[in-house]
Design a protein around this motif. Structure first.
Motif, PDB file in Angstrom:
ATOM      1  N   UNK A  68       0.859  -1.182   0.000  1.00  0.00           N
ATOM      2  CA  UNK A  68       0.000   0.000   0.000  1.00  0.00           C
ATOM      3  C   UNK A  68       0.894   1.230   0.000  1.00  0.00           C
ATOM      4  N   UNK A  69       0.375   2.303  -0.541  1.00  0.00           N
ATOM      5  CA  UNK A  69       1.192   3.494  -0.704  1.00  0.00           C
ATOM      6  C   UNK A  69       0.382   4.734  -0.339  1.00  0.00           C
ATOM      7  N   UNK A 121      -3.925   8.777   1.276  1.00  0.00           N
ATOM      8  CA  UNK A 121      -3.706   7.380   1.671  1.00  0.00           C
ATOM      9  C   UNK A 121      -4.350   6.429   0.675  1.00  0.00           C
ATOM     10  N   UNK A 122      -3.991   5.162   0.830  1.00  0.00           N
ATOM     11  CA  UNK A 122      -4.629   4.058   0.104  1.00  0.00           C
ATOM     12  C   UNK A 122      -4.529   4.202  -1.411  1.00  0.00           C
ATOM     13  N   UNK A 123      -3.328   4.518  -1.902  1.00  0.00           N
ATOM     14  CA  UNK A 123      -3.119   4.545  -3.353  1.00  0.00           C
ATOM     15  C   UNK A 123      -3.106   3.113  -3.891  1.00  0.00           C
ATOM     16  N   UNK A 124      -3.767   2.897  -4.990  1.00  0.00           N
ATOM     17  CA  UNK A 124      -3.695   1.581  -5.629  1.00  0.00           C
ATOM     18  C   UNK A 124      -2.343   1.436  -6.317  1.00  0.00           C
ATOM     19  N   UNK A 282      -9.107  -0.504   3.083  1.00  0.00           N
ATOM     20  CA  UNK A 282      -9.584   0.186   1.887  1.00  0.00           C
ATOM     21  C   UNK A 282     -10.074   1.597   2.140  1.00  0.00           C
ATOM     22  N   UNK A 283     -10.461   2.284   1.073  1.00  0.00           N
ATOM     23  CA  UNK A 283     -10.867   3.697   1.169  1.00  0.00           C
ATOM     24  C   UNK A 283     -12.130   3.929   1.992  1.00  0.00           C
ATOM     25  N   UNK A 284     -12.981   2.886   2.160  1.00  0.00           N
ATOM     26  CA  UNK A 284     -14.223   3.034   2.925  1.00  0.00           C
ATOM     27  C   UNK A 284     -14.052   2.673   4.399  1.00  0.00           C
ATOM     28  N   UNK A 285     -12.804   2.492   4.812  1.00  0.00           N
ATOM     29  CA  UNK A 285     -12.527   2.014   6.163  1.00  0.00           C
ATOM     30  C   UNK A 285     -13.153   2.901   7.244  1.00  0.00           C
TER      31      UNK A 285
END
Length: 674
Positions: A68-69, A121-124, A282-285
């Motif tokens: 994750x990046x 945060x949470x770059x694919x 993930x982004x919806x965390x």
């Protein structure tokens, strides 16, 4: 005059020499100022280690890591000619969103122009690859690898827990390690074993020029520190059992806990409702965490771990301990017979009973309320005129089984339950006397008025967690001792070194004969008593049913079990909220778990299917609606008139035979059939 002037000159010279010597020492022989985090020429770059992997006892990966990046931002590196629109296009955000993010960063408590702050945060991996090609144009921003948790299963979220960014409290607790933006375990195993799982950050000391550009490593990397990956954990949990338990708790509130009585290892610790741990990534965390924490409709509370936080009246399962305590205190024997014909009648009070005037073993078999209520009255009255002394002696015996206290284990949360003391009843009696205007001495309190009379059958003021229920049954299986229940079996392949889990705890009841008769009673429960419908031909079981009355609605279903009978390998305790009889619901859950563990397969699938397909949600909904009406908050659901009209039209069309309905499974009813 000259001598005084000379003394002043000498003193000042000495002070100056000391100052120069100290300054030279600090600058030439130490790195104290060179390595200061605020120094503009030397900066520390941290390398975040991957967290340790979490396995079940059989080597199945439960929690791992995935790349994750994120993008970090250092304000001191932002150029005056920064291309805002170009950067926004690169990272795929709008200019207003960019401005708002920058404002939020500047308002953070630990904001510094020299410290990298988290921008995105949470770059694919795809985004990272695309951005990485052009990020060099924007030196104030950089891509930072930060491994993210990857869950290989979709149950047991409460047990495993989750990670999130540190807050002020986390930083205060360990300011030498955590920095803003770091990740920390927030619940479950992730929290309780945070130090083992997090590893150690790597550090690189980098020299910077006046424009904060890197110009090479400091002292050729002599002071750099290698990153240390987090330690792997092997849990005591058997995930096959855990998954079964979670599936049986779908559409139910309750818990199922299984222990190995020989070492205190927790084999199963399931709670319902369950949480899919993938919601923690993930982004919806953040949104998912908020929804879970605020899901209180029908008392769901998915983040409330009922296996260790829920406290329940144990019902008739507690009669096993009442018998042991009464025999230990010398107020009855296994041959004692109480007047239990057709129920319990005492000073104008009656309680529905089972069986007749029998000794201990048959009374356990039929779960006689009468027998164990009388047994507890004898406990209260052991010391005439001083009921508190008898209750305090009973309380100490109960505490020796791990009740009425936190269990000092490796779980992130827990409740101590409740075993009342004599002082508790003195205070209750004093309150009653005060309300009635009486000046009597509350120390000679009354078992009827205080409600203490119900404790013997596991009602009244006794409250236990499902883990405590399983643990006291383990102590009975071992005839007087237990190991503290724990959830981590090994760390980095080596046995858990925690000394708490290697010490035997001995109960206050050490007479093996007392245990023998109680175990005989549990055997009778399965052979010809309240649990006989759950008997198996493939393995032996000792058990006790429990049906605990609760004020909200239907009784709680409770069951405890030991298997096999001769050499116990597993104990199981289950609580099903507002489900009904113990043997009807909690019993099937316990026996299927034991069957799978002891025999290696599930042979009575009908019991498992019964649990998986049943739902207690209608009862929870009924209680919820009743509670809302009682508070005056209930609103009748709004009927969608359009949908209602369509339904009515469809029904009318069917009645008018405008729609043909075909059902090939319908067979003609034979004459005389009901």
């Amino acid at each position: 005059m000259k001598s005084q002037y000379l003394k002043i000159i000498i003193s000042l010279s000495v002070i100056a020499l000391i100052f120069i010597a100290r300054l030279s020492y600090l600058q030439l022989f130490t790195d104290r100022y060179a390595l200061n985090a605020a120094n503009t020429s030397i900066k520390i770059e941290y390398i975040i280690p991957p967290r340790g992997v979490i396995f079940d006892r059989n080597g199945k990966i439960l929690v791992g890591n995935q790349p994750a990046f994120e993008i970090s931002y250092t304000a001191a590196l932002l150029k005056p000619d920064f291309d805002t629109l170009g950067f926004c296009k690169l990272v795929n955000i709008s200019k207003p969103a960019f401005i708002q993010t920058m404002k939020s960063i500047e308002q953070e408590k630990y904001y510094s122009r020299l410290t990298p702050m988290t921008f995105m945060k949470n770059l694919s991996r795809e985004d990272m690859a695309r951005i990485q090609e052009l990020i060099f144009k924007y030196p104030a921003f950089s891509i930072v690898p930060r491994p993210q948790r990857q869950y290989e299963i979709n149950t047991s979220g409460n047990l495993l827990g989750y990670t999130n960014q540190v807050n002020d409290n986390d930083i205060k607790k360990d300011s030498l390690y955590y920095l803003p933006g770091d990740i920390v375990g927030k619940s479950g195993v992730e929290k309780s074993y945070e130090k083992e799982l997090r590893g150690e950050k790597g550090m690189r000391y980098i020299q910077k020029d006046i424009r904060q550009r890197s110009i090479g490593s400091y002292k050729n990397g002599e002071l750099d520190k290698e990153v240390v990956t987090g330690k792997d954990l092997t849990l005591t949990i058997d995930y096959d059992l855990q998954r079964m338990a979670e599936e049986m708790l779908v559409n139910k509130h309750g818990a199922i806990v299984a222990l190995d009585p020989n070492n205190g290892e927790i084999l199963t610790m399931a709670t319902g409702p369950d949480i899919d741990p993938n919601l923690f990534t993930g982004p919806e965390k953040s949104r998912n965490l908020y929804k879970l924490a605020n899901d209180t409709i029908y008392e769901n509370k998915p983040t409330f771990d009922r296996s260790v936080q829920g406290t329940y009246p144990p019902g008739s399962t507690f009669k096993l301990l009442t018998a042991l305590a009464a025999m230990q205190m010398g107020v009855m024997t296994d041959k004692t017979i109480f007047p239990c014909g057709r129920g319990f009648f005492y000073r104008g009070k009656s309680i529905k009973g089972h069986g007749g005037a029998d000794p201990l073993i048959p009374s356990i078999q039929v779960s006689s309320n009468c027998y164990f209520t009388y047994a507890f009255i004898n406990i209260i009255k052991k010391y005439p005129g001083n009921p508190s002394k008898g209750v305090d002696e009973w309380q100490k015996i109960m505490e020796s089984f791990g009740l009425n206290k936190y269990m000092d284990n490796d779980l992130a949360v827990g409740a101590k339950g409740k075993i009342p003391s004599g002082k508790f009843y003195e205070n209750r009696m004093a309150a009653l006397y005060k309300a009635n205007g009486s000046k009597k001495d509350p120390k000679n309190w009354d078992e009827m008025s205080t409600g203490a009379i119900y404790n013997g059958m596991g009602q009244g003021d006794v409250m236990l967690t499902p883990l405590q229920m399983a643990n006291f049954v383990a102590a009975i299986a071992n005839k007087g001792w237990y190991y503290t229940p724990h959830i981590v079996k090994s760390i980095d392949g080596k046995p858990n070194p925690d000394p708490r889990f290697k010490k035997k705890h001995y109960t206050a009841v050490q007479n093996p004969q007392f245990y023998n008769v109680v175990l005989k009673g549990m055997e009778a429960v399965m052979l010809r008593g309240t649990g006989r419908g759950l008997m198996s031909k493939d393995f032996t079981q000792l058990a006790k049913t429990g049906t605990a009355q609760v004020p909200q609605g239907k009784d709680n279903s409770i069951f405890v079990l030991i298997a096999p009978a001769d050499k116990p390998k597993i104990v199981v305790a289950a609580v099903m909220e507002h489900a009904g009889f113990g043997a009807t619901w909690a019993g099937p859950a316990c026996t299927t778990i034991a069957e799978k563990y002891v025999t290696g397969e599930m042979k009575r699938e009908h019991l498992y299917k019964k649990m998986v397909t049943s739902s207690f949600m209608p009862e929870y909904k009924r209680q919820y609606v009743a509670d809302m009406k009682r508070k005056g908050w209930y609103k009748e659901p709004v009927v969608d008139s359009v949908k209602l009209k369509k339904i009515k039209d469809s029904l009318k069309a069917i009645q008018d035979k405008k729609i043909k309905v075909k059902n090939t499974n319908v067979k003609p009813i034979k004459s005389g059939a009901k």
